[in-house]
Scaffold this active site. Structure first.
Site, PDB file in Angstrom:
ATOM      1  N   ASP A 153      -8.863  29.732 -59.211  1.00 44.30           N
ATOM      2  CA  ASP A 153      -7.949  29.832 -60.339  1.00 44.30           C
ATOM      3  C   ASP A 153      -7.557  31.121 -60.979  1.00 44.30           C
ATOM      4  OD1 ASP A 153      -7.507  27.011 -62.429  1.00 44.30           O
ATOM      5  OD2 ASP A 153      -6.681  29.021 -63.102  1.00 44.30           O
ATOM      6  N   SER A 164      12.201  29.996 -65.180  1.00 47.29           N
ATOM      7  CA  SER A 164      13.004  28.790 -64.904  1.00 47.29           C
ATOM      8  C   SER A 164      14.426  28.749 -65.663  1.00 47.29           C
ATOM      9  CB  SER A 164      12.053  27.634 -65.426  1.00 47.29           C
ATOM     10  OG  SER A 164      12.925  26.374 -65.346  1.00 47.29           O
ATOM     11  N   ALA A 165      15.353  28.229 -65.151  1.00 44.87           N
ATOM     12  CA  ALA A 165      16.475  28.053 -65.935  1.00 44.87           C
ATOM     13  C   ALA A 165      16.277  26.961 -67.254  1.00 44.87           C
ATOM     14  CB  ALA A 165      17.461  27.161 -65.209  1.00 44.87           C
ATOM     15  N   TYR A 211       6.500  23.084 -71.920  1.00 52.01           N
ATOM     16  CA  TYR A 211       6.652  23.826 -70.521  1.00 52.01           C
ATOM     17  C   TYR A 211       7.527  25.098 -70.704  1.00 52.01           C
ATOM     18  CZ  TYR A 211       8.537  24.990 -66.078  1.00 52.01           C
ATOM     19  OH  TYR A 211       9.107  25.589 -64.960  1.00 52.01           O
ATOM     20  N   LYS A 219       7.199  29.254 -70.522  1.00 54.47           N
ATOM     21  CA  LYS A 219       8.236  30.084 -69.691  1.00 54.47           C
ATOM     22  C   LYS A 219       8.828  31.346 -70.252  1.00 54.47           C
ATOM     23  CE  LYS A 219       7.339  28.630 -65.538  1.00 54.47           C
ATOM     24  NZ  LYS A 219       6.347  29.184 -64.608  1.00 54.47           N
ATOM     25  N   ASN A 241      10.924  14.571 -60.502  1.00 52.28           N
ATOM     26  CA  ASN A 241      12.136  15.232 -60.311  1.00 52.28           C
ATOM     27  C   ASN A 241      13.110  14.320 -59.408  1.00 52.28           C
ATOM     28  OD1 ASN A 241      10.364  18.124 -60.179  1.00 52.28           O
ATOM     29  ND2 ASN A 241      11.700  17.650 -61.731  1.00 52.28           N
ATOM     30  N   ARG A 292      23.154  19.440 -62.195  1.00 56.76           N
ATOM     31  CA  ARG A 292      22.336  20.452 -61.977  1.00 56.76           C
ATOM     32  C   ARG A 292      22.490  21.385 -60.904  1.00 56.76           C
ATOM     33  NH1 ARG A 292      21.206  18.096 -65.970  1.00 56.76           N
ATOM     34  NH2 ARG A 292      19.264  17.640 -67.019  1.00 56.76           N
TER      35      ARG A 292
END
Ligand code: WQD
Length: 336
Positions: free
Chosen positions: A60, A126-127, A150, A154, A200, A232
Site C-alpha cells: 500500500d 481528473s476532470a 472524491y 483530487k 460508470n 461526456r
C-alpha cells in the site's frame, strides 16, 4: 540502461494499460498494488501481453517503510501514481477512506521519494476538478472546485503538488486530468473489471450486453444537451496510457512540469454511447429513463490543445473502437 519507473496502482484499469504502453516504450517498470480493486491474475495477463516477466510488489502507498525498501532496492527514476480510490458515490459514503488513501497516500509517497532523492512524478488527476465548467471545451485554466469528497481529494492533491513544486525546483510533476476512460487493450486480456455493480456508464452497458445486468438506467433525459442525456468526453484507455508515456518522456527529458487535459475534445451523450455499443455487440440493449443522479453535471468535454502542444498528445481512437474493444474484453472474460 532502461529508465526504471514505479507504477503505483499498476494492476488497476488505467495502471495495467499504462504498464503495457511503458513496456512497449522501453521503460523498466515495477508495479506496487494492494489489489483492493484489481485481480491478481492481471499480472499473468500482463506477462502474456508483454512477453516478459512483470515485477509486482503487493502493498500500500500508505506503507512508508515498504516504499523506503522499494526505493532502496531499486534505482527508481520516476513514479506514476495511480493508487487511489475513485468512485464518486462511494466517496460520499466513506469520505475518511478517500481522504486517507488519496491524500495521505500521496503525501506518504512524496516523503519516500524525497528520502530517496527521486523528484519526478506523474499524477493521476481528473476532470472532476472542473465541476460543471462555465465554458466548453474546458481549458486547463478553468476555475476548479469539487462537488464530492472524491473531487475534493483530487483538488487537494493538485494544490499540494503546486505548493511543493514552488518550494523546490527539483520536483517536476506531470498532472494529467482524465476525462472518462473506457475501452480495453486490443488483445482482450485486460480491461475495466469492476468488482460489483459498475458506477460508470460503459462497464454498466457492457454488463447489459453480456446479460449480467438486465437494462441500463439512463440518469435523466432533461439536461440541456442535444438529446437531453448527459454528455461526456470518453477517451480510449490505450490513448490515455500513451498520454502517460508522453508525459513521462517530457518530464525526464525537459525537467519541467505540466498540467494537461487528457481527452478527445469530443463529447458523446449517454444515448449515443448506448447506440455505439449496440453496433459493437450486434444486439439491441434495453434501457429505461430514470431520475437524474445526484452530483452529475450535464455536459463536459476537454480542450486538447495544451496536451498536444506540450506532449504531442492526440487521442487516435474513436467511439466505435472504444466500444468494440470493451465488447471484445467482456465477451472473452465471460467465456473464460
Ligand atoms: C457518465 C454519464 C451519467 C451510469 C466519473 C467520475 C470521474 C471519473 C469517471 C474517476 C453521466 C450517465 C452513468 C449509468 C447513466 N472517475 N450514466 N447510467 O460521472 O462522468 O465521471 O467517472 O476519475 O471522476 O466523476 O462517469 O460513467 O459515471 O457517467 O445514465 O448507469 O453516464 O449520468 O451522464 P462520470 P459515469
Amino acid at each position: 540502461m532502461a529508465q526504471k519507473i514505479l507504477l503505483t496502482g499498476g494492476a488497476g484499469f488505467i495502471g495495467s494499460h499504462t504498464y503495457v504502453a511503458l513496456a512497449e516504450a522501453g521503460y523498466e517498470v515495477i508495479i506496487l498494488d494492494n489489489f483492493s480493486n484489481a485481480r491478481r491474475d492481471v499480472i499473468d495477463r500482463l506477462e502474456v501481453i508483454t512477453g516478459a516477466p512483470v515485477t509486482c510488489i503487493t502493498g500500500d502507498v500508505l506503507d512508508g517503510a515498504l516504499l523506503d525498501r522499494i526505493f532502496s532496492d531499486h534505482r527508481i527514476d520516476a513514479v506514476i501514481h495511480f493508487a487511489a480510490l475513485k468512485a464518486v458515490g462511494e466517496s460520499v459514503e466513506k469520505p475518511l477512506d478517500y481522504l486517507t488513501t488519496n491524500i495521505a497516500g500521496l503525501y506518504t509517497l512524496l516523503g519516500a521519494m524525497q528520502r530517496a532523492d527521486v523528484y519526478t512524478l506523474v499524477f493521476s488527476s481528473s476532470a472532476t476538478v472542473y465541476g460543471q465548467p462555465e465554458n466548453l471545451p474546458v481549458t486547463e485554466d478553468a476555475p476548479r472546485g469539487f462537488t464530492n469528497p472524491y473531487g475534493f481529494t483530487k483538488l487537494m492533491c493538485e494544490q499540494s503538488l503546486e505548493q511543493i513544486a514552488a518550494s523546490d525546483a527539483r520536483w517536476t510533476f506531470g498532472v494529467l486530468r482524465y476525462f472518462n476512460p473506457v475501452g480495453a487493450h486490443d488483445t482482450g486480456l485486460i480491461g475495466e473489471d469492476p468488482n460489483d455493480i459498475p458506477n460508470n456508464l460503459m462497464p454498466y452497458i457492457a454488463k447489459v450486453a453480456t446479460g449480467e445486468l438486465e437494462s441500463l438506467s439512463v440518469f435523466g433525459e432533461d439536461y440541456d444537451t442535444p438529446d437531453g442525456t448527459g454528455v461526456r468526453d470518453y477517451i480510449h484507455v490505450m490513448d490515455l496510457a500513451r498520454g502517460h508515456v508522453q508525459s513521462l518522456d517530457a518530464l525526464l527529458s525537459e525537467g519541467t512540469g505540466h498540467v494537461v487535459n487528457l481527452g478527445t475534445g469530443t463529447g458523446y451523450s449517454v444515448l449515443e454511447m448506448l447506440t455505439a455499443y449496440e453496433r459493437a455487440c450486434g444486439k439491441t440493449l434495453p434501457y429505461r429513463i430514470a431520475p437524474r443522479r445526484a452530483g452529475d453535471v450535464a455536459c463536459v468535454y476537454g480542450d486538447t490543445q495544451l496536451a498536444h502542444e506540450i506532449l504531442g498528445f492526440k487521442a487516435e481512437l474513436g467511439l466505435d473502437e472504444m466500444c468494440a474493444s470493451s465488447w471484445n474484453w467482456v465477451s472473452r472474460r465471460k467465456n473464460t
